[in-house]
Every structure is written in C-alpha cells, then in structure tokens.
Motif scaffolding. Structure first.
Motif, PDB file in Angstrom:
ATOM      1  N   GLU A 110       0.599  -1.110   0.619  1.00 40.20           N
ATOM      2  CA  GLU A 110       0.046  -0.142   0.221  1.00 40.20           C
ATOM      3  C   GLU A 110       0.894   0.830   0.240  1.00 40.20           C
ATOM      4  N   SER A 111       2.094   1.388   0.739  1.00 34.80           N
ATOM      5  CA  SER A 111       2.757   2.535   0.844  1.00 34.80           C
ATOM      6  C   SER A 111       3.017   2.767  -0.935  1.00 34.80           C
ATOM      7  N   CYS A 112       3.684   1.522  -1.590  1.00 38.57           N
ATOM      8  CA  CYS A 112       4.110   2.005  -2.895  1.00 38.57           C
ATOM      9  C   CYS A 112       3.117   2.791  -3.556  1.00 38.57           C
ATOM     10  N   ALA A 113       2.301   1.718  -3.353  1.00 36.32           N
ATOM     11  CA  ALA A 113       0.993   2.086  -4.364  1.00 36.32           C
ATOM     12  C   ALA A 113       0.519   3.462  -4.497  1.00 36.32           C
ATOM     13  N   ARG A 114       0.522   4.393  -3.041  1.00 30.87           N
ATOM     14  CA  ARG A 114       0.376   5.448  -2.347  1.00 30.87           C
ATOM     15  C   ARG A 114       1.271   6.197  -3.068  1.00 30.87           C
ATOM     16  N   HIS A 115       2.541   5.903  -2.846  1.00 35.52           N
ATOM     17  CA  HIS A 115       3.457   6.521  -3.766  1.00 35.52           C
ATOM     18  C   HIS A 115       3.299   6.679  -5.566  1.00 35.52           C
ATOM     19  N   ASP A 116       3.037   5.432  -6.240  1.00 35.00           N
ATOM     20  CA  ASP A 116       2.803   5.395  -7.161  1.00 35.00           C
ATOM     21  C   ASP A 116       2.022   6.124  -7.210  1.00 35.00           C
ATOM     22  N   PHE A 117       0.933   6.369  -6.839  1.00 30.95           N
ATOM     23  CA  PHE A 117      -0.223   7.613  -7.084  1.00 30.95           C
ATOM     24  C   PHE A 117       0.254   8.722  -7.205  1.00 30.95           C
ATOM     25  N   GLY A 118       1.017   9.199  -6.063  1.00 29.25           N
ATOM     26  CA  GLY A 118       1.141  10.285  -6.518  1.00 29.25           C
ATOM     27  C   GLY A 118       1.839  10.997  -7.014  1.00 29.25           C
ATOM     28  N   TYR A 119       3.062   9.932  -7.559  1.00 24.90           N
ATOM     29  CA  TYR A 119       3.823  10.477  -9.265  1.00 24.90           C
ATOM     30  C   TYR A 119       3.436   9.953 -10.632  1.00 24.90           C
ATOM     31  N   ARG A 120       2.706   9.357 -10.419  1.00 20.85           N
ATOM     32  CA  ARG A 120       1.934   9.677 -11.659  1.00 20.85           C
ATOM     33  C   ARG A 120       0.617  10.493 -11.894  1.00 20.85           C
ATOM     34  N   VAL A 136       6.079  13.581  -1.763  1.00 23.04           N
ATOM     35  CA  VAL A 136       5.275  12.067  -2.088  1.00 23.04           C
ATOM     36  C   VAL A 136       6.139  11.454  -1.855  1.00 23.04           C
ATOM     37  N   ASP A 137       7.694  11.234  -1.623  1.00 19.80           N
ATOM     38  CA  ASP A 137       8.759  10.096  -1.225  1.00 19.80           C
ATOM     39  C   ASP A 137       8.451  10.138   0.397  1.00 19.80           C
ATOM     40  N   ASP A 138       8.057  11.922   1.482  1.00 16.29           N
ATOM     41  CA  ASP A 138       8.545  11.515   2.778  1.00 16.29           C
ATOM     42  C   ASP A 138       7.398  10.929   3.279  1.00 16.29           C
ATOM     43  N   SER A 139       6.422  11.472   2.396  1.00 12.67           N
ATOM     44  CA  SER A 139       4.756  10.238   2.888  1.00 12.67           C
ATOM     45  C   SER A 139       5.395   8.919   2.647  1.00 12.67           C
ATOM     46  N   PHE A 140       5.570   8.609   1.445  1.00 12.07           N
ATOM     47  CA  PHE A 140       6.391   7.165   1.533  1.00 12.07           C
ATOM     48  C   PHE A 140       7.094   6.043   2.670  1.00 12.07           C
ATOM     49  N   HIS A 141       7.892   7.210   3.124  1.00  9.63           N
ATOM     50  CA  HIS A 141       8.728   6.821   4.236  1.00  9.63           C
ATOM     51  C   HIS A 141       7.394   6.681   5.460  1.00  9.63           C
ATOM     52  N   TYR A 142       6.906   8.081   5.167  1.00 11.16           N
ATOM     53  CA  TYR A 142       6.296   7.784   6.980  1.00 11.16           C
ATOM     54  C   TYR A 142       5.164   6.789   6.461  1.00 11.16           C
TER      55      TYR A 142
END
Length: 180
Positions: A110-120, A136-142
């Motif tokens: 889910e962390s990776c999916a949300r990261h993809d969502f932000g970038y895309r 987006v990267d900081d949210s991914f880490h969080y």
C-alpha cells in the motif's frame, strides 16, 4: 520509473533485502487485497462525474498525498474501486517497482501504491516539481514506518528495527532514483 531506474532500484534493494537481518513478518490478515485494483474509474452516477476544476483536482491530490493522508487515500481508493472517482485519478500501480512489496515479510504494498499514485498523478497534471517529489517520497517513508510500528507493535524491538531499516533503504532509493 524508466527501465534503467527500475533495474538500479531493484539491484540496490535486492541487496538490502538479502542482507537484512530482519526476521520474516507474520502473514497479513486473511483475504488481504494484495493486487492492483481493476475497477473502472468512471462512476455510474452522472452527478459523481460532474466536471472538476484543475484547482480542485490538485487540491484533492495534495490531500491524498499528505504525510498523514494514508487513511483518506485508502478510503478514496475503495470508492474508486466501487466506481466513484469524480477526479478521474490514475490509480494504476506496479507496487514497489521491480522489488518485492513484502521485503523480509514487511507489508509495503500500500505504501508503494500510494507513492505511485502521487508520482503518476502529479506528472499527468504537469505539476511534478522537486517539492511535490519530496512530499510524496516523505509520505512514502512515513507510510512504511507506520507499517513497521503497526505490524510489530511493542512485541519485538529487533523486528521493528529491521523493518525501519528496510523502509529507510526503500526511501533512500526513491529519493536517489525517482525521476522528475
């Protein structure tokens, strides 16, 4: 990510996961959804697909990619799966882009999916700036750190520490290899 970025990220993270001293995590909840959504992004309700301005869409994207925005993102994703997405976001994902979504048993899909969502979505709106990438990267880490804290709770300090170490390596990889 482009193919070179995926290959480099995969190589870097493969070594991290292989060398990690973390023990495997307990399996996720029974029936947990580990696949990318397949539902249509167009709602059957005509009022739900009313025109949304660019400013409204960007504001919603900002909300969905905030550091503490995972619960809102999850709820919005469920609505999209049910056919309701008036913003018409791109919900596609490849999980953790060429590396395991479950390194050492830590559930990062889910962390990776949300990261993809932000970038895309920032890219599709031509709004992908250094500031949005960092956000987006900081949210991914969080999000990954939250997984580590929830998954292990107070039970095993060593397991949580291993999970946090892998999360940091994933974060470092996207900071270094993610593209503007």
């Amino acid at each position: 990510m482009n193919k070179l970025g995926i290959s480099l990220a995969g190589a870097a993270l493969s070594g991290v996961v292989a060398l990690s001293s973390a023990t495997p995590a307990l399996a996720g909840p029974a029936g947990a959804d580990r696949t990318a959504p397949k539902a249509s992004t167009v709602s059957a309700n005509p009022q739900a697909t009313a025109a949304v301005s660019r400013a409204q869409k960007l504001k919603r994207l900002n909300q969905l990619t905030e550091k503490y925005g995972m619960p809102l993102w999850e709820n919005t994703r469920v609505k999209w799966q049910d056919g309701h997405d008036k913003y018409r976001f791109d919900w596609s994902t490849d999980g953790c882009s060429g590396v395991t979504d479950n390194p050492g048993g830590f559930h990062f899909w889910e962390s990776c999916a949300r990261h993809d969502f932000g970038y895309r979505n920032y890219k599709k709106m031509h709004e992908f700036s250094r500031a949005h990438k960092k956000r987006v990267d900081d949210s991914f880490h969080y999000d990954m750190q939250s997984v580590c804290k929830r998954q292990w709770g107070p039970y095993s300090q060593a397991q949580r520490k291993g999970c946090l170490k892998v999360a940091k390596k994933y974060y470092d990889a996207v900071r270094a290899l993610g593209h503007l």
